[in-house]
Scaffold this motif. Structure first.
Motif, PDB file in Angstrom:
ATOM      1  N   ASP A   1      14.848 -19.024  66.719  1.00  0.00           N
ATOM      2  CA  ASP A   1      15.477 -17.892  67.411  1.00  0.00           C
ATOM      3  C   ASP A   1      15.927 -16.824  66.417  1.00  0.00           C
ATOM      4  N   ILE A   2      16.466 -17.265  65.265  1.00  0.00           N
ATOM      5  CA  ILE A   2      16.897 -16.312  64.237  1.00  0.00           C
ATOM      6  C   ILE A   2      15.702 -15.551  63.690  1.00  0.00           C
TER       7      ILE A   2
ATOM      8  N   ARG B   1       7.961  -0.945  55.735  1.00  0.00           N
ATOM      9  CA  ARG B   1       9.393  -0.897  55.417  1.00  0.00           C
ATOM     10  C   ARG B   1      10.031  -2.259  55.664  1.00  0.00           C
ATOM     11  N   ARG B   2       9.565  -2.953  56.690  1.00  0.00           N
ATOM     12  CA  ARG B   2      10.069  -4.299  56.951  1.00  0.00           C
ATOM     13  C   ARG B   2       9.748  -5.225  55.789  1.00  0.00           C
ATOM     14  N   LEU B   3       8.515  -5.140  55.299  1.00  0.00           N
ATOM     15  CA  LEU B   3       8.122  -5.963  54.155  1.00  0.00           C
ATOM     16  C   LEU B   3       8.929  -5.605  52.912  1.00  0.00           C
ATOM     17  N   LEU B   4       9.144  -4.312  52.699  1.00  0.00           N
ATOM     18  CA  LEU B   4       9.912  -3.866  51.538  1.00  0.00           C
ATOM     19  C   LEU B   4      11.339  -4.391  51.607  1.00  0.00           C
TER      20      LEU B   4
ATOM     21  N   ALA C   1      15.499  -8.150  49.792  1.00  0.00           N
ATOM     22  CA  ALA C   1      16.469  -9.181  50.146  1.00  0.00           C
ATOM     23  C   ALA C   1      16.255 -10.450  49.329  1.00  0.00           C
ATOM     24  N   GLU C   2      15.011 -10.718  48.973  1.00  0.00           N
ATOM     25  CA  GLU C   2      14.693 -11.911  48.192  1.00  0.00           C
ATOM     26  C   GLU C   2      14.930 -11.707  46.700  1.00  0.00           C
ATOM     27  N   GLN C   3      15.060 -10.469  46.277  1.00  0.00           N
ATOM     28  CA  GLN C   3      15.194 -10.185  44.849  1.00  0.00           C
ATOM     29  C   GLN C   3      16.529 -10.687  44.326  1.00  0.00           C
ATOM     30  N   ARG C   4      16.478 -11.330  43.186  1.00  0.00           N
ATOM     31  CA  ARG C   4      17.686 -11.776  42.511  1.00  0.00           C
ATOM     32  C   ARG C   4      17.970 -10.842  41.340  1.00  0.00           C
ATOM     33  N   SER C   5      19.233 -10.448  41.201  1.00  0.00           N
ATOM     34  CA  SER C   5      19.592  -9.524  40.143  1.00  0.00           C
ATOM     35  C   SER C   5      19.608 -10.201  38.786  1.00  0.00           C
TER      36      SER C   5
ATOM     37  N   VAL D   1      18.254 -10.777  56.615  1.00  0.00           N
ATOM     38  CA  VAL D   1      16.883 -10.335  56.373  1.00  0.00           C
ATOM     39  C   VAL D   1      16.077 -11.457  55.733  1.00  0.00           C
ATOM     40  N   ARG D   2      16.718 -12.255  54.885  1.00  0.00           N
ATOM     41  CA  ARG D   2      16.021 -13.365  54.260  1.00  0.00           C
ATOM     42  C   ARG D   2      15.647 -14.452  55.273  1.00  0.00           C
TER      43      ARG D   2
END
Length: 240
Positions: A134-135, A158-161, A166-170, A236-237
């Motif tokens: 559902d999420i 834009r959704r993919l971007l 969101a997955e990027q780690r700083s 988003v993740r």
């Protein structure tokens, strides 16, 4: 104690600093909670208030795993054992919530709603798999889903971007361990693999206040952005 929660979402804060200064005394105190890069973003119209905030500032970190687990222990206690959460389900909720109790509570509530439909006495893996579906389909959390849709609009790219960001780690050495900051240059190669060739044309909507914003430009680092709402990043993740 007068608590001003979610202070960052107030559009016009003019005069609030002076108001706090004039009303504070040994019997009346104010506490301001909000998301911001620094204290000036929260209260910027009275320097003496800013100094007081600096002295009493508390940097709230993501909630510890055992504290999030305790939310579900408390829920089980309140249900007098009539409803229980399997340990592996709680562990996954802890992992997916990214340290934000609000998101953990939303997932827990979705699980309760699901078992209410089936009259099951416990939240097991099967129940949680349905909740996750559902999420991921965008039907579980209407408020977060609305924010997500406003940000991406009708653009699949834009959704993919946004998902990649969101997955990027700083990099802690570059960004002082601020996990909410992302940099476009770090994901350009990956974006190209997904055939996102014009990142800079997709970003303006993500930082436009009319559509959120999802991201806020970092004024100190070129090409770097911060998530306006870190819970949205976690969502988003999860959202696919």
């Amino acid at each position: 104690m007068i608590l001003l929660d979610e202070f960052d979402v107030i559009g016009d804060k003019a005069g609030i600093g002076s108001l706090i200064k004039s009303m504070s005394n040994e019997r009346v105190k104010f506490a301001i909670c909000g998301i911001g890069r620094d204290l000036v973003e929260l209260v910027d119209d009275h320097q003496s208030v800013e100094r007081l905030l600096e002295e009493g500032a508390i940097d709230i970190k993501p909630m510890a795993n055992d504290e999030i687990s305790a939310i579900f222990e408390r829920a089980t206690s309140l249900y007098n054992g009539d409803l229980t959460f399997d340990h592996d389900v709680v562990e996954q909720i802890v992992e997916l919530s990214d340290g934000y109790p609000y998101l953990a509570q939303l997932m827990g509530k979705a699980c309760v709603n699901r078992v209410n439909e089936t009259q099951a006495p416990r939240v097991d893996r099967t129940v949680f798999d349905h909740v996750l579906e559902d999420i991921r389909s965008g039907t579980a959390f209407p408020t977060l889903e609305s924010a997500y849709l406003r940000a991406v609009g009708q653009s699949e790219l834009r959704r993919l971007l946004l998902t990649i960001l969101a997955e990027q780690r700083s990099d802690a050495s570059k960004y002082n361990d601020d996990v909410q900051r992302v940099a476009l240059k770090e994901i350009r190669a990956l974006a190209t693999e997904f055939e996102i060739d014009h990142i800079d044309q997709l970003v303006p909507r993500l930082i436009d206040k009319k559509f959120g914003p999802a991201l806020v430009r970092d004024p100190d680092i070129y090409g770097a952005y911060e998530w306006a709402n870190p819970v949205l990043r976690a969502y988003v993740r999860l959202r696919r």
